[in-house]
Scaffold this motif. Sequence first.
Motif, PDB file in Angstrom:
ATOM      1  N   SER A 129      22.898 -10.121  -6.129  1.00 55.47           N
ATOM      2  CA  SER A 129      22.032  -9.612  -5.003  1.00 55.47           C
ATOM      3  C   SER A 129      20.779  -9.098  -5.369  1.00 55.47           C
ATOM      4  N   ARG A 130      20.534  -8.235  -6.442  1.00 59.42           N
ATOM      5  CA  ARG A 130      19.198  -7.758  -6.780  1.00 59.42           C
ATOM      6  C   ARG A 130      18.305  -9.036  -7.215  1.00 59.42           C
ATOM      7  N   ARG A 131      18.980 -10.293  -7.898  1.00 62.26           N
ATOM      8  CA  ARG A 131      17.838 -11.253  -7.898  1.00 62.26           C
ATOM      9  C   ARG A 131      17.392 -11.834  -6.957  1.00 62.26           C
ATOM     10  N   LEU A 132      18.158 -11.704  -5.554  1.00 66.47           N
ATOM     11  CA  LEU A 132      17.555 -12.350  -4.506  1.00 66.47           C
ATOM     12  C   LEU A 132      16.586 -11.380  -3.845  1.00 66.47           C
ATOM     13  N   CYS A 133      16.293 -10.253  -4.283  1.00 65.33           N
ATOM     14  CA  CYS A 133      15.266  -9.322  -3.997  1.00 65.33           C
ATOM     15  C   CYS A 133      14.047  -9.187  -4.728  1.00 65.33           C
ATOM     16  N   LYS A 134      14.139 -10.016  -5.877  1.00 65.55           N
ATOM     17  CA  LYS A 134      13.176  -9.919  -7.041  1.00 65.55           C
ATOM     18  C   LYS A 134      11.882 -10.119  -6.546  1.00 65.55           C
ATOM     19  N   ASP A 135      11.493 -10.906  -5.521  1.00 67.56           N
ATOM     20  CA  ASP A 135      10.072 -11.071  -4.996  1.00 67.56           C
ATOM     21  C   ASP A 135       9.635 -10.301  -3.866  1.00 67.56           C
ATOM     22  N   LEU A 136      10.473  -9.236  -3.746  1.00 64.59           N
ATOM     23  CA  LEU A 136      10.006  -8.123  -2.384  1.00 64.59           C
ATOM     24  C   LEU A 136       8.889  -7.351  -3.057  1.00 64.59           C
ATOM     25  N   GLN A 137       7.959  -7.241  -2.330  1.00 67.55           N
ATOM     26  CA  GLN A 137       6.873  -6.040  -2.684  1.00 67.55           C
ATOM     27  C   GLN A 137       7.125  -5.015  -1.658  1.00 67.55           C
ATOM     28  N   ASP A 138       6.649  -3.758  -2.231  1.00 67.07           N
ATOM     29  CA  ASP A 138       6.562  -2.647  -1.475  1.00 67.07           C
ATOM     30  C   ASP A 138       8.158  -2.399  -0.810  1.00 67.07           C
ATOM     31  N   VAL A 139       9.089  -2.902  -1.359  1.00 68.38           N
ATOM     32  CA  VAL A 139      10.232  -2.493  -0.734  1.00 68.38           C
ATOM     33  C   VAL A 139      11.303  -1.922  -2.135  1.00 68.38           C
ATOM     34  N   LYS A 140      11.634  -0.813  -1.827  1.00 66.09           N
ATOM     35  CA  LYS A 140      12.448   0.078  -2.780  1.00 66.09           C
ATOM     36  C   LYS A 140      13.833  -0.600  -2.549  1.00 66.09           C
ATOM     37  N   VAL A 141      14.273  -1.168  -3.559  1.00 62.17           N
ATOM     38  CA  VAL A 141      15.803  -1.587  -3.888  1.00 62.17           C
ATOM     39  C   VAL A 141      16.850  -0.571  -4.365  1.00 62.17           C
ATOM     40  N   GLU A 142      17.862  -0.366  -3.690  1.00 62.58           N
ATOM     41  CA  GLU A 142      18.830   0.441  -4.179  1.00 62.58           C
ATOM     42  C   GLU A 142      20.144   0.104  -4.084  1.00 62.58           C
ATOM     43  N   THR A 143      21.015   0.265  -5.121  1.00 55.18           N
ATOM     44  CA  THR A 143      22.538  -0.304  -5.033  1.00 55.18           C
ATOM     45  C   THR A 143      23.466   0.783  -4.770  1.00 55.18           C
ATOM     46  N   LYS A 144      24.603   0.598  -4.114  1.00 56.34           N
ATOM     47  CA  LYS A 144      25.627   1.529  -3.880  1.00 56.34           C
ATOM     48  C   LYS A 144      26.928   0.901  -4.003  1.00 56.34           C
ATOM     49  N   ILE A 145      27.722   1.417  -4.612  1.00 53.42           N
ATOM     50  CA  ILE A 145      29.288   1.063  -4.712  1.00 53.42           C
ATOM     51  C   ILE A 145      30.291   2.231  -4.200  1.00 53.42           C
ATOM     52  N   GLU A 146      30.846   1.556  -3.312  1.00 52.04           N
ATOM     53  CA  GLU A 146      31.810   2.416  -2.690  1.00 52.04           C
ATOM     54  C   GLU A 146      33.183   1.915  -2.854  1.00 52.04           C
ATOM     55  N   ASN A 147      34.484   2.906  -2.811  1.00 49.98           N
ATOM     56  CA  ASN A 147      35.679   2.454  -2.818  1.00 49.98           C
ATOM     57  C   ASN A 147      36.343   2.817  -1.296  1.00 49.98           C
ATOM     58  N   GLY A 148      37.265   1.873  -1.081  1.00 50.40           N
ATOM     59  CA  GLY A 148      37.786   1.914   0.149  1.00 50.40           C
ATOM     60  C   GLY A 148      37.855   0.853   1.215  1.00 50.40           C
ATOM     61  N   ASP A 149      38.600   0.906   2.335  1.00 48.93           N
ATOM     62  CA  ASP A 149      38.323  -0.028   3.439  1.00 48.93           C
ATOM     63  C   ASP A 149      36.965  -0.479   3.526  1.00 48.93           C
TER      64      ASP A 149
END
Lengths: 184, 184
Positions: free
Chosen positions: B103-123
């Motif tokens: 997913s991060r690789r798909l966002c690599k060309d974005l400028q001025d955008v903060k990319v965060e990742t979040k992993i959750e557990n559950g349904d």
Amino acid sequence: MSAADEVVEVKARKILVAVDEGEESMYALSWAVNNLLVSSNNTTTKDTLILLYVKIPRVVYTTLDGTGRRMNPSTQGYLFSADILSSMEKYSNDVAQCVMEKSRRLCKDLQDVKVETKIENGDPRDAICEVAEKLGVDVLVMGTHGYGMIKRAFLGSVSSHCAYKVKCPVLIVKRPKSSSATRE
Amino acid sequence: MSAADEVVEVKARKILVAVDEGEESMYALSWAVNNLLVSSNNTTTKDTLILLYVKIPRVVYTTLDGTGRRMNPSTQGYLFSADILSSMEKYSNDVAQCVMEKSRRLCKDLQDVKVETKIENGDPRDAICEVAEKLGVDVLVMGTHGYGMIKRAFLGSVSSHCAYKVKCPVLIVKRPKSSSATRE
């Protein structure tokens, strides 16, 4: 030409927005205008925004069927005189025009975007999907409550039907309880 | 400062994209990157893109319950040794990391955008709605088949559930039969 003046050419998209007399569809249109169609001096999108309004035909019959015989009101439905039918048709056209004018006003600041309007007749669920398919649009935008509170009651959820049926991305925009329809 | 150099400041948005191991969610992410997050020198959005992956807990029990008593396998479910549970947990974490890297690789060309990742557990149905609500995101983006063909079979449609539940706009992106996930 400096880097700042460079024009970035991106492929033009067709964006279909289903509008109706409800405030929610106007909010959906504003959201699309502010979030999908933002243009700047450095980017020419040349996108086409298609505003679609679907007129729902009233289930009425003229007092005579095709053969000239008078139909039985109890089995064939309500009867309306030609005058009333004509008034209803006029009212329906006026509503459509009013919605289109309001929609166009929301798009007035768009640069480099071609705005088209389209009025169809029929069940909005089918009409929206058919137009999306026929025009090969890149994204369909609509409010959740598509086609007002009363019409929704017997039409079911237009948006969920379309989200299931159409092949392109579907953006369903709900109107927050208190909102100003601006990019936020 | 000339008009061409003028920086147009627009309010930053929080865009939540639910990603999983399926190709459809990667297409949905690409669509969002190319259609919602296009930036140019003249527009600074400072948007935040949040990539959310939800790990689905396996319905397993350790061989001992909380009191140290051995549970009856026929009534309490399958039994797995600590080794197997640990391997499964490791595999699950590896998949999550792999999805996030892709997913991060798909966002690599974005400028001025903060990319965060979040992993959750559950349904995923509940987890996605909860994160959207908690973070007050401006739009939720997801594929239709959310969480792969097999998981979907017992989870039902994640996207339709979320489209119904969350209050913000929801963009449901279907992957065309033949596509390259580019702005088109």
